[in-house]
Design a protein around this motif. Structure first.
Motif, mmCIF file in Angstrom:
data_model
loop_
_atom_site.group_PDB
_atom_site.id
_atom_site.type_symbol
_atom_site.label_atom_id
_atom_site.label_comp_id
_atom_site.label_asym_id
_atom_site.label_seq_id
_atom_site.Cartn_x
_atom_site.Cartn_y
_atom_site.Cartn_z
ATOM 1 N N ARG A 41 3.385 -13.881 0.225
ATOM 2 C CA ARG A 41 3.584 -12.783 1.178
ATOM 3 C C ARG A 41 4.003 -13.290 2.541
ATOM 4 N N HIS A 85 5.572 -7.101 3.921
ATOM 5 C CA HIS A 85 4.831 -8.217 4.497
ATOM 6 C C HIS A 85 3.814 -7.790 5.552
ATOM 7 N N GLU A 86 3.575 -6.506 5.703
ATOM 8 C CA GLU A 86 2.602 -6.018 6.682
ATOM 9 C C GLU A 86 1.217 -6.549 6.325
ATOM 10 N N PRO A 87 0.525 -7.195 7.270
ATOM 11 C CA PRO A 87 -0.805 -7.710 6.947
ATOM 12 C C PRO A 87 -1.808 -6.573 6.769
ATOM 13 N N ASN A 88 -2.869 -6.861 6.019
ATOM 14 C CA ASN A 88 -3.914 -5.867 5.797
ATOM 15 C C ASN A 88 -4.638 -5.571 7.097
ATOM 16 N N ALA A 89 -5.184 -4.371 7.198
ATOM 17 C CA ALA A 89 -5.928 -4.000 8.399
ATOM 18 C C ALA A 89 -7.255 -4.742 8.455
ATOM 19 N N ARG A 90 -7.826 -5.043 7.298
ATOM 20 C CA ARG A 90 -9.084 -5.772 7.241
ATOM 21 C C ARG A 90 -8.851 -7.153 6.653
ATOM 22 N N PRO A 102 -9.445 -10.427 4.219
ATOM 23 C CA PRO A 102 -9.790 -10.437 2.802
ATOM 24 C C PRO A 102 -11.285 -10.628 2.592
ATOM 25 N N LYS A 103 -11.764 -10.089 1.499
ATOM 26 C CA LYS A 103 -13.184 -10.166 1.188
ATOM 27 C C LYS A 103 -13.431 -11.468 0.433
#
Length: 114
Positions: free
Chosen positions: A36, A81-86, A88-89
């Motif tokens: 990504r 390619h937009e990063p996640n708002a949170r 990673p778990k």
């Protein structure tokens, strides 16, 4: 095998449909990276451009800008390619047994009643 025949064996061409580890790894390395983080044409990196020099000075006999105003353009991502708002778990609960039981030390001896 003798060394001379071994080197001759290593130089033999492989068949087009060869499934040995060397050919397989060569095919895998030739594939494009599915990461990504690989930028595409729609993604734009961050940039900073000086727009106005506020102060000049002589450095080593050469006039150079000492203080400038800069125009900063933040990076932008495409939808893919937009990063996640949170974030990673990294850790998840395996077994939740409820509220923890507090430890109460017993200072008096006792006998089990059975």
């Amino acid at each position: 095998m003798r060394p001379s025949t071994m080197s001759a064996y290593n130089r033999l061409p492989h068949a087009p449909d060869c499934d040995c580890s060397v050919c397989w790894s060569g095919r895998e390395m030739a594939k494009p990276a599915p990461s990504r983080s690989t930028p595409c044409a729609q993604c734009r990196p961050a940039s900073a451009v000086p727009i106005r020099t506020l102060q000049m000075g002589r450095v080593g006999g050469i006039w150079k800008p000492l203080l400038s105003e800069w125009k900063v353009t933040p990076r932008s991502f495409c939808v893919k390619h937009e990063p996640n708002a949170r974030p990673p778990k990294y850790w998840s609960v395996v077994l939740d047994t409820g509220r923890p039981t507090p430890y109460v030390p017993i200072h008096e001896p006792f006998e089990l009643v059975g």
